[in-house]
Scaffold this motif. Structure first.
Motif, mmCIF file in Angstrom:
data_model
loop_
_atom_site.group_PDB
_atom_site.id
_atom_site.type_symbol
_atom_site.label_atom_id
_atom_site.label_comp_id
_atom_site.label_asym_id
_atom_site.label_seq_id
_atom_site.Cartn_x
_atom_site.Cartn_y
_atom_site.Cartn_z
ATOM 1 N N ILE A 5 0.852 -1.300 -0.084
ATOM 2 C CA ILE A 5 0.133 -0.108 -0.065
ATOM 3 C C ILE A 5 0.758 1.230 -0.022
ATOM 4 C CG2 ILE A 5 -1.616 1.253 1.448
ATOM 5 C CD1 ILE A 5 -3.074 -1.465 2.370
ATOM 6 N N ILE A 6 1.899 1.283 0.980
ATOM 7 C CA ILE A 6 2.816 2.376 0.739
ATOM 8 C C ILE A 6 3.397 2.447 -0.513
ATOM 9 C CG2 ILE A 6 4.927 3.063 1.900
ATOM 10 C CD1 ILE A 6 4.085 1.976 4.422
ATOM 11 N N GLY A 7 3.990 1.449 -1.234
ATOM 12 C CA GLY A 7 4.456 1.686 -2.327
ATOM 13 C C GLY A 7 3.688 2.027 -3.610
ATOM 14 N N LEU A 8 2.150 1.763 -3.322
ATOM 15 C CA LEU A 8 1.372 2.261 -4.495
ATOM 16 C C LEU A 8 0.959 3.637 -4.058
ATOM 17 C CD1 LEU A 8 -1.158 -0.853 -4.511
ATOM 18 C CD2 LEU A 8 0.273 0.081 -6.410
ATOM 19 N N ALA A 58 -6.169 -0.479 -8.124
ATOM 20 C CA ALA A 58 -5.202 -1.238 -7.511
ATOM 21 C C ALA A 58 -5.368 -1.222 -5.910
ATOM 22 C CB ALA A 58 -3.660 -1.267 -7.667
ATOM 23 N N LEU A 59 -5.366 0.328 -5.485
ATOM 24 C CA LEU A 59 -5.581 0.746 -4.152
ATOM 25 C C LEU A 59 -7.177 0.256 -3.609
ATOM 26 C CD1 LEU A 59 -3.863 4.122 -3.977
ATOM 27 C CD2 LEU A 59 -3.174 1.710 -2.699
ATOM 28 N N ARG A 60 -8.217 0.258 -4.510
ATOM 29 C CA ARG A 60 -9.525 0.142 -4.021
ATOM 30 C C ARG A 60 -9.708 -1.285 -3.288
ATOM 31 N NH1 ARG A 60 -12.559 2.941 -8.847
ATOM 32 N NH2 ARG A 60 -12.699 4.847 -7.879
ATOM 33 N N GLY A 61 -8.960 -2.217 -3.731
ATOM 34 C CA GLY A 61 -9.039 -3.673 -3.246
ATOM 35 C C GLY A 61 -8.466 -3.638 -1.856
ATOM 36 N N LYS A 62 -7.639 -2.814 -1.587
ATOM 37 C CA LYS A 62 -6.679 -2.805 -0.213
ATOM 38 C C LYS A 62 -7.516 -2.208 0.902
ATOM 39 C CE LYS A 62 -3.346 -4.478 -2.984
ATOM 40 N NZ LYS A 62 -3.159 -5.833 -3.092
#
Length: 137
Positions: A5-8, A58-62
């Motif tokens: 998450i931090i990388g994204l 990609a962030l929505r699923g996290k």
């Protein structure tokens, strides 16, 4: 999971910085009325926005853990950066509309002057074809 998450989020911030730089360049190109460069910048911006959409997807699923301070600070920085970019985009758009209106008025005055010259002023100055009194038949 947190590192992903931090990388994204860091990648999202980097893309937002590129979009901000692109927007500033667009403002300079609008002032100089350089359409070729502006088209190139708009194509680059479109690619950056597509990349940003992929990151957001990609962030929505996290799920963000509530106790992670780094993730929340990154999100706050990203939100502030997005507002700055939107403000800059609105300014560039207003400048573009002003330049468009200025170009339109210049073009309109040029066309009006041309129509005046071609239809009214020079029409009376043209030499009248002379006819002979004793014309041969």
């Amino acid at each position: 999971m947190d590192q992903e998450i931090i990388g994204l989020l860091k990648r999202k911030l980097a893309v937002l910085d590129q979009i901000a730089a692109n927007t500033e360049q667009q403002g300079r190109f609008v002032k100089k009325q350089q359409m070729t460069g502006l088209r190139r910048l708009l194509r680059e911006r479109e690619a950056l926005i597509e990349e940003l959409g992929g990151i957001v997807g990609a962030l929505r699923g996290k799920s963000v853990p509530p106790d992670n301070y780094e993730v929340h600070s990154l999100q706050k920085t990203i939100k502030g950066r997005q507002h700055e970019i939107l403000d800059t985009c609105h300014q560039v758009l207003q400048n573009a509309q002003l330049v468009k209106a200025e170009i339109f008025s210049q073009l309109h005055s040029t066309r009006t002057t041309y129509q005046l010259n071609s239809r009214y002023i020079y029409q009376w100055e043209r030499p009248v074809p002379r006819t002979r009194i004793n014309a041969k038949v």
